[in-house]
Scaffold this motif. Structure first.
Motif, PDB file in Angstrom:
ATOM      1  N   PRO A  74      -1.424 116.005  76.479  1.00 42.09           N
ATOM      2  CA  PRO A  74      -0.872 117.303  76.861  1.00 42.09           C
ATOM      3  C   PRO A  74       0.546 117.545  76.336  1.00 42.09           C
ATOM      4  CG  PRO A  74      -1.182 115.887  78.790  1.00 42.09           C
ATOM      5  CD  PRO A  74      -1.851 115.217  77.645  1.00 42.09           C
ATOM      6  N   GLY A  75       1.402 116.528  76.426  1.00 42.05           N
ATOM      7  CA  GLY A  75       2.794 116.696  76.003  1.00 42.05           C
ATOM      8  C   GLY A  75       2.922 117.022  74.524  1.00 42.05           C
ATOM      9  N   LEU A  76       2.002 116.507  73.720  1.00 42.27           N
ATOM     10  CA  LEU A  76       2.045 116.732  72.281  1.00 42.27           C
ATOM     11  C   LEU A  76       1.301 118.010  71.891  1.00 42.27           C
ATOM     12  CD1 LEU A  76       2.885 115.317  69.597  1.00 42.27           C
ATOM     13  CD2 LEU A  76       0.595 114.372  69.525  1.00 42.27           C
ATOM     14  N   SER A  77       0.153 118.245  72.540  1.00 38.63           N
ATOM     15  CA  SER A  77      -0.656 119.410  72.194  1.00 38.63           C
ATOM     16  C   SER A  77       0.048 120.714  72.543  1.00 38.63           C
ATOM     17  CB  SER A  77      -1.991 119.368  72.935  1.00 38.63           C
ATOM     18  OG  SER A  77      -2.662 118.180  72.643  1.00 38.63           O
ATOM     19  N   MET A  78       0.827 120.702  73.640  1.00 42.14           N
ATOM     20  CA  MET A  78       1.486 121.920  74.102  1.00 42.14           C
ATOM     21  C   MET A  78       2.340 122.584  73.011  1.00 42.14           C
ATOM     22  SD  MET A  78       4.749 122.785  75.557  1.00 42.14           S
ATOM     23  CE  MET A  78       5.351 121.243  76.272  1.00 42.14           C
TER      24      MET A  78
END
Lengths: 278, 126
Positions: free
Chosen positions: A224-228
């Protein structure tokens, strides 16, 4: 590097990736994966996961408009999605089993190939003769032109289908839309007018990417932290790109610059893959 | 009721795709703000692959995380919706083909859906 700085860098990088991707028609994944892996040293599996998510967002966002206008061929898309989703599933499973250095090399090769292909001028071909399979599957259609609806037929359905399986495998393996390969299948093999093939390819990319994204999701490769920042950046860039594209008449010079940048990134990916640094 | 036509299907699918994208991206954005407020000053580490935090890997964990306003769980929920959008598009096409009584394309759509379903299962099997 703090998460805040890291996120901002990705957000800006993804914005330009989305902008270039939509202006040249290659898609954002081509820039985002080298950026994440080569510059920010992110593990390639995370990079592919985040890229897939952004591919789905841009495909759905732009396909919405084309579908409403009636340019997209829904039946053709649905029929060929059998090939792309099956391929994508195989590609995604393959990606979790082969070494990352191999993935990097394949990515580089497909990158160069797609860049060269984007320079090719697209011919507006209209085929009228009807093939047996195309008739059977009701693949012929029409799209809105300047002087009313333009009718077209489809040929060599089998060949196009096989090419689509390949496009699906590449998409699932590398986390890109593989729009270039889909367009070859439809333009060159099935002789579909390019306005229809580009929009139908776009329409199909979302489903193809989803078929492999579910595999990445279950394996914990979608962070999630990277995809956001990747998905927000790419989508914003693609949106700006589509606005610019409507205004400008020629993007040919841009394609050349993009092809050079892409090839340079590709060589880097191949080099890192061969030396085992990825 | 007048017959359901390709034109109606185009409008329906266009709306499904647009709504899915807007809703999921908004959720990702909101989750992103919470995530950055809470973790913005920690050190980023994506060099080595070691999976994602356990609470965003399973549906129950994501729901628990959303209730406790955990940014990563909210983002992941948005991403799951985003991945589901094209799949919902295929579901709606299938319904559309049923309404059009185009049974060959109902079958084709069902094949696509089962491939995606199968794909989901192989992912879980590890």
């Amino acid at each position: 590097m703090t998460i805040l700085v890291f996120t901002l860098i990705i957000l800006i990088g993804a914005y330009f990736a989305g902008l270039l991707g939509s202006l040249t028609g290659l898609g954002g994944g081509f820039v985002i994966i080298p950026l994440l892996t080569l510059v920010l040293h992110v593990d390639i599996h995370y990079a592919i996961g985040a890229s897939l998510v952004s591919v789905i967002a841009t495909s759905s966002g732009s396909a919405a408009a084309f579908v409403k206008e009636g340019i997209t061929n829904l039946r053709l898309g649905m029929f060929l999605e059998i090939a792309t989703t099956a391929g994508a599933m195989c590609g995604a499973i393959l990606a979790t089993h082969i070494p990352t250095s191999y993935i990097a090399v394949i990515f580089g090769l497909i990158l160069i190939f797609s860049a060269l292909l984007s320079l090719k001028k697209k011919a507006e071909n209209i085929v009228r003769e009807k093939s047996y399979l195309a008739e059977k599957l009701k693949l012929s259609g029409s799209y809105p032109g300047n002087n009313g609806a333009i009718d077209y037929s489809v040929t060599r359905v089998g060949g196009g289908f096989v090419m689509m399986i390949f496009a699906g495998i590449i998409s699932g393996l590398l986390g890109i839309g593989s729009g270039a390969l889909k367009v070859i299948a439809m333009d060159t093999i099935m002789r579909i007018p390019f306005k229809v093939s580009t929009t139908t390819s776009n329409f199909m990319i979302g489903v193809t990417a989803s078929a492999s994204a579910v595999v990445y999701l279950q394996r914990g490769y979608i962070s999630p932290g990277l995809s956001m920042p990747v998905v927000i950046g790419v989508l914003a860039g693609a949106f700006t790109g589509s606005k610019i594209l409507v205004q400008s008449t020629s993007s040919r010079w841009l394609r050349y610059i993009f092809a050079i940048v892409i090839s340079a990134l590709a060589v880097q990916m191949i080099y890192h893959g061969v030396t085992g640094k990825i | 009721m007048t017959k359901f036509k390709d034109k109606d299907m185009q409008l329906l699918l266009g709306q499904v795709l647009r709504a899915g994208t807007i809703i999921s991206i908004s959720i990702v954005f909101i989750g992103g703000i919470f995530y950055l407020v809470r973790h913005g000053h920690s050190i980023a580490n994506y060099k080595v692959f070691n999976g994602i935090p356990d609470f965003v890997q399973h549906p129950s964990g994501i729901i628990y995380g959303i209730l406790n306003i955990k940014g990563q769980a909210i983002i992941q929920f948005g991403i799951v919706l985003l991945i589901a959008t094209p799949i919902m598009r295929v579901v709606f096409s299938t319904i559309g083909f049923v309404l059009e009584k185009d049974y060959m394309y109902v079958a084709i759509s069902l094949v696509v859906l089962s491939i995606i379903f199968f794909s989901m299962m192989t992912g879980r099997a590890g």
